[in-house]
Every structure is written in structure tokens, then in C-alpha cells.
Design a protein around this motif. Structure first.
Motif, PDB file in Angstrom:
ATOM      1  N   SER A  36      34.905  39.430  43.422  1.00  0.00           N
ATOM      2  CA  SER A  36      35.410  38.937  44.703  1.00  0.00           C
ATOM      3  C   SER A  36      36.414  37.807  44.504  1.00  0.00           C
ATOM      4  O   SER A  36      37.330  37.642  45.310  1.00  0.00           O
ATOM      5  CB  SER A  36      34.248  38.471  45.583  1.00  0.00           C
TER       6      SER A  36
ATOM      7  N   SER B 120      39.321  39.822  47.156  1.00  0.00           N
ATOM      8  CA  SER B 120      38.289  39.718  48.190  1.00  0.00           C
ATOM      9  C   SER B 120      37.988  41.054  48.853  1.00  0.00           C
ATOM     10  O   SER B 120      36.826  41.407  49.080  1.00  0.00           O
ATOM     11  CB  SER B 120      38.689  38.676  49.233  1.00  0.00           C
ATOM     12  N   SER B 121      39.017  41.827  49.177  1.00  0.00           N
ATOM     13  CA  SER B 121      38.782  43.131  49.794  1.00  0.00           C
ATOM     14  C   SER B 121      38.074  44.080  48.835  1.00  0.00           C
ATOM     15  O   SER B 121      37.178  44.832  49.223  1.00  0.00           O
ATOM     16  CB  SER B 121      40.106  43.756  50.251  1.00  0.00           C
TER      17      SER B 121
ATOM     18  N   TRP C 159      34.422  43.266  48.572  1.00  0.00           N
ATOM     19  CA  TRP C 159      33.694  43.737  49.760  1.00  0.00           C
ATOM     20  C   TRP C 159      33.444  45.239  49.686  1.00  0.00           C
ATOM     21  O   TRP C 159      32.345  45.714  49.979  1.00  0.00           O
ATOM     22  CB  TRP C 159      34.499  43.392  51.008  1.00  0.00           C
TER      23      TRP C 159
ATOM     24  N   PRO D  50      32.764  50.580  54.620  1.00  0.00           N
ATOM     25  CA  PRO D  50      33.768  50.336  53.578  1.00  0.00           C
ATOM     26  C   PRO D  50      33.736  51.430  52.506  1.00  0.00           C
ATOM     27  O   PRO D  50      32.676  51.914  52.122  1.00  0.00           O
ATOM     28  CB  PRO D  50      33.339  48.988  52.978  1.00  0.00           C
TER      29      PRO D  50
ATOM     30  N   LEU E  27      40.308  41.964  55.373  1.00  0.00           N
ATOM     31  CA  LEU E  27      39.644  43.036  54.622  1.00  0.00           C
ATOM     32  C   LEU E  27      40.354  44.377  54.816  1.00  0.00           C
ATOM     33  O   LEU E  27      39.722  45.427  54.894  1.00  0.00           O
ATOM     34  CB  LEU E  27      38.172  43.146  55.036  1.00  0.00           C
TER      35      LEU E  27
ATOM     36  N   THR F 214      39.790  47.618  52.539  1.00  0.00           N
ATOM     37  CA  THR F 214      38.455  48.201  52.412  1.00  0.00           C
ATOM     38  C   THR F 214      38.323  49.546  53.106  1.00  0.00           C
ATOM     39  O   THR F 214      37.361  50.267  52.867  1.00  0.00           O
ATOM     40  CB  THR F 214      37.379  47.264  52.994  1.00  0.00           C
TER      41      THR F 214
ATOM     42  N   TRP G 219      29.867  37.468  47.384  1.00  0.00           N
ATOM     43  CA  TRP G 219      31.235  37.664  47.860  1.00  0.00           C
ATOM     44  C   TRP G 219      31.813  36.341  48.392  1.00  0.00           C
ATOM     45  O   TRP G 219      32.939  35.962  48.046  1.00  0.00           O
ATOM     46  CB  TRP G 219      31.253  38.719  48.962  1.00  0.00           C
TER      47      TRP G 219
ATOM     48  N   ASP H 253      40.743  37.348  54.829  1.00  0.00           N
ATOM     49  CA  ASP H 253      39.526  38.047  54.430  1.00  0.00           C
ATOM     50  C   ASP H 253      38.285  37.177  54.609  1.00  0.00           C
ATOM     51  O   ASP H 253      37.207  37.671  54.968  1.00  0.00           O
ATOM     52  CB  ASP H 253      39.633  38.511  52.977  1.00  0.00           C
TER      53      ASP H 253
ATOM     54  N   GLY I 284      35.143  38.485  56.747  1.00  0.00           N
ATOM     55  CA  GLY I 284      33.832  38.613  56.122  1.00  0.00           C
ATOM     56  C   GLY I 284      32.761  37.752  56.746  1.00  0.00           C
ATOM     57  O   GLY I 284      31.566  38.056  56.649  1.00  0.00           O
TER      58      GLY I 284
END
Length: 396
Positions: free
Chosen positions: A78, A82-83, A86, A147, A188, A191, A236, A349, A353
Motif C-alpha cells: 500500500s 494505494s489503489s 486496496w 475491487p 481508488l 481498483t 492499508w 485514495d 478508503g
């Protein structure tokens, strides 16, 4: 019996692999966001790394990682993207759920000769309906926010049986469903957390399972889905928060203090230090909490109410920390967070999240109620919510 030495070696190799593919993930991040799914080359390196086998039972070729190892791996991924973190946490979790609970017949078909089906979907959102039909169930329903649908081979459908109210999970091939290409979100973006629909779909009993310790067929599922979801959310959040701090540090080093930049002011440095300590402190709390959980379960005991509460509280605090760091970014980074790029992507993101139900500020409030000792006897955690005895609740 899982060979823990082998698992430790596998995790060490995976962490090293994540370091090696880090530059590639950085190069591909913008294209993945534009495509709203990982680029083909990113999908290939994910499969090759073995990270999608992270929690799969060892007898099916998985790593069977412990919670502390999951925390370490998912935080690192992560931090890189970040995406991607996830998406992988969701697909790895749903794949493991299927591997743990599916019938031997289904596993023999799907996991033959080392193959690994990739499963997306919602195994805990029971928004579908099922009706018994011969040797299976006819399933209909709509599920949201899954996701990794774009790279999955199969999808989990969580359903409620109309006649009995029983809750089941059905595994079906992705082409059997209607996928809605409706992922147009602020954060995100890569994802591809799409919605999907089933219409009077017949699912054979071999691909229908129940979740819970008493239904485990392989591996060792001793943690509730809610606690594991919280662990992934916390990992995350920690990775995302730490990456935003790293980006701010690099921005500070590029700025000339004589130029009066906000990221070289005394106020910024004080706030940076405070948030840096929060990330370190939250990670320490997570490790302490989950080390305690692992020790309890290794002794074949059950987690008590305080352990369950602390697991949820640590997750909620990790999410709050990441969100507060994003506010630090917005306050001091100026135009850098407004421009398209890494800092903006992680900023967006982090907010997307934070909407996860299992880590909202409501969870922190409920944790406070449990830890304060003011709830009536018999109060305990359900999935995400507190369960308070009805008689006592009437008088409150």
C-alpha cells in the motif's frame, strides 16, 4: 501442518520482491488509474510475486501467512501504490475465503495442478437471495463495490436463503454475471470496484459454502471476517499514511527555506513530527494487539471482549491517522496536492478508503463504550456492530 519456517522464508522473499518491482509500480500507476484497473504488466508481476496466495491454505499452494505477516506485506504494498494495495487485499481475501470453505469437489476443479483462481466479490454483504432448486440454489441479487472484478476469474455472491434465512456464499465464474462498468470515483480509481448482478442463476451445491469456524475445510480460519477485514484496512492505512509523509519529506528537501515555503516553516516541522509519531505509534499498537491475539489463539483459547475491541480500535485509529496526514498534506503542500501526481493520488485514495464501515469514527465510539465498562453484561461484538442485550437496552 503448516511449516512456519517455510512461510517465513516465503514472506521474506515476497517483501524483497515488492522492493524490486517498486519502480515498475511507480511507472505504471498513472496508466492503471486511467484504465481504472491494474495495467497488464502490473497484473503479471502481482501473479508472479505470489502475493495473491498470501493467505491461501498451504495445502493448496498458498503461504498461509499469519496476521502479523499480512500486516507487514500489505502495509508495504500500500505504501507503493494505494489503489493496488486496496485491490490486492480484497482479491487475496476473497480468494482465501473460497479456498478455505469450498467443497473438495470444487477445489479439485479450481486449484488443479497448482492453479489459482482469482476471486473478487462480496462474501459478507448478503444482499442476494437464494431459493433451493434440486442439487443447488437459484440466486438473484445485486452486489456493490467489489475491487478487482476486472482481473478475477470467479466472483463470490453472499446470499440469504428465502425459505430459511440461512446465509450462504456462492462461487460463480465471472462471465455468468452482469458487471456494471460504473466505477467513477474520486479515489481508488485503479481498483475497478464494480457492481455486479445475478438473475436466476443456478449454482451447484459444490460451489456453495457457509462461513464460520465450524465450516472450515482446509487451512485454519480462527479469526472472524470482521477482524481480518480490519487488519487489512489498518495495514492499508498505515502504508498510505507513511507514503504521504515520505512525499512531504521529499517536497521539503526540494524547497529552499529562504523562500518562505510552508513546508519549511517551524509550524510544518512540528506538525510533521506529530503525525510521524502517530504512524509509528499506531503500528506499534497494531503489532502488540495482533501479537497478543496470535498468542491467545495458539493456546487454543478464544479472544476476549477486550482483545476484540482493541483489534477494532487499532484499525479505526490507523484509518484516522491516514486521514489526518492527508489533511496535513492539504494544509501545507499547496499546489503540489492540487496537481496530478503521486501526492494527489494518495490524498484522494486516503479519503476514499476512510469510508470503509469497519474503521469509521462510529467504531471508535463503540470501542469506547466497551472499554469504559458501562455496557450491560452480555454485550459483545457482532460483525461490525455491538450487540447489546435487549432488556438492558430498553432502560438506556
Amino acid at each position: 501442518m503448516t511449516d512456519r519456517t517455510q512461510v517465513t522464508e516465503d514472506i521474506s522473499r515476497l517483501l524483497k520482491e515488492l522492493d524490486e518491482i517498486y519502480p515498475l509500480l511507480q511507472r505504471e500507476a498513472a496508466d492503471s488509474e486511467r484504465l481504472r484497473r491494474p495495467t497488464p504488466v502490473v497484473q503479471d508481476v502481482l501473479r508472479a510475486s505470489g502475493i495473491l496466495r498470501l493467505m491461501v491454505p498451504a495445502e493448496l499452494g498458498g503461504m498461509a501467512a499469519s496476521p502479523l505477516q499480512i500486516l507487514q506485506v500489505m502495509e508495504k504494498l500500500s505504501h507503493a501504490d494505494s489503489s493496488l494495495g486496496w485491490l490486492v487485499r480484497a482479491v487475496a481475501s476473497e480468494t482465501t475465503t473460497a479456498a478455505t470453505y469450498l467443497s473438495d469437489e470444487a477445489v479439485a476443479e479450481l486449484f488443479t495442478e497448482g492453479a489459482l483462481p482469482l476471486v473478487a466479490g462480496q462474501s459478507t454483504a448478503f444482499t442476494g437471495q437464494a431459493v433451493r432448486d434440486g442439487g443447488g440454489y437459484r440466486v438473484s441479487g445485486v452486489w456493490q463495490f467489489a475491487p478487482g472484478v476486472s482481473m478475477a476469474t470467479h466472483i463470490n455472491l453472499a446470499v440469504t436463503v428465502q425459505e430459511t434465512g440461512e446465509r450462504l456464499v456462492c462461487l460463480v465464474p465471472r462471465p455468468a454475471l452482469r458487471i456494471s462498468d460504473n466505477w467513477d470515483m474520486l479515489g481508488l480509481r485503479a481498483t475497478a470496484s464494480l457492481d455486479y448482478r445475478a438473475e436466476d442463476l443456478l449454482v451447484d451445491d459444490a460451489f456453495v459454502f457457509r462461513i464460520g469456524p465450524e465450516h472450515v475445510r482446509r487451512g485454519r480460519s480462527v479469526y472472524s471476517p470482521a477482524l481480518m477485514a480490519g487488519l487489512h484496512q489498518a495495514a492499508w492505512s498505515q502504508g498510505v499514511g507513511r507514503r504521504m509523509l515520505d512525499e512531504l519529506r521529499e517536497l521539503t528537501q526540494r524547497k529552499d527555506p529562504a523562500g518562505g515555503s510552508p513546508v519549511t516553516s517551524a509550524e510544518f516541522f512540528a506538525e510533521y513530527a506529530r503525525h510521524f509519531s502517530h504512524v509509528r505509534g499506531t503500528m506499534a499498537l497494531l503489532r502488540e494487539t495482533w501479537r497478543d491475539n496470535e498468542s491467545t489463539l495458539a493456546a487454543r483459547a478464544q479472544l476476549d471482549d477486550e482483545q476484540e475491541t482493541m483489534s477494532r480500535l487499532a484499525c479505526s485509529l490507523a484509518s484516522r491517522t491516514a486521514l489526518e496526514i492527508s489533511q496535513l498534506v492539504h494544509r501545507f503542500a499547496g499546489a503540489q496536492v492540487m496537481r496530478d501526481g503521486t501526492l494527489q493520488r494518495f490524498f484522494r485514495d486516503s479519503h476514499a478508503g476512510s469510508q470503509h464501515r469497519g474503521s469509521s469514527h462510529i467504531v471508535t465510539q463503540k470501542c469506547g463504550r466497551m472499554l469504559s465498562g458501562t455496557l450491560p453484561a452480555g454485550s459483545h461484538w457482532g460483525f461490525f456492530d455491538l450487540v447489546v442485550p435487549e432488556q438492558a437496552a430498553v432502560g438506556t
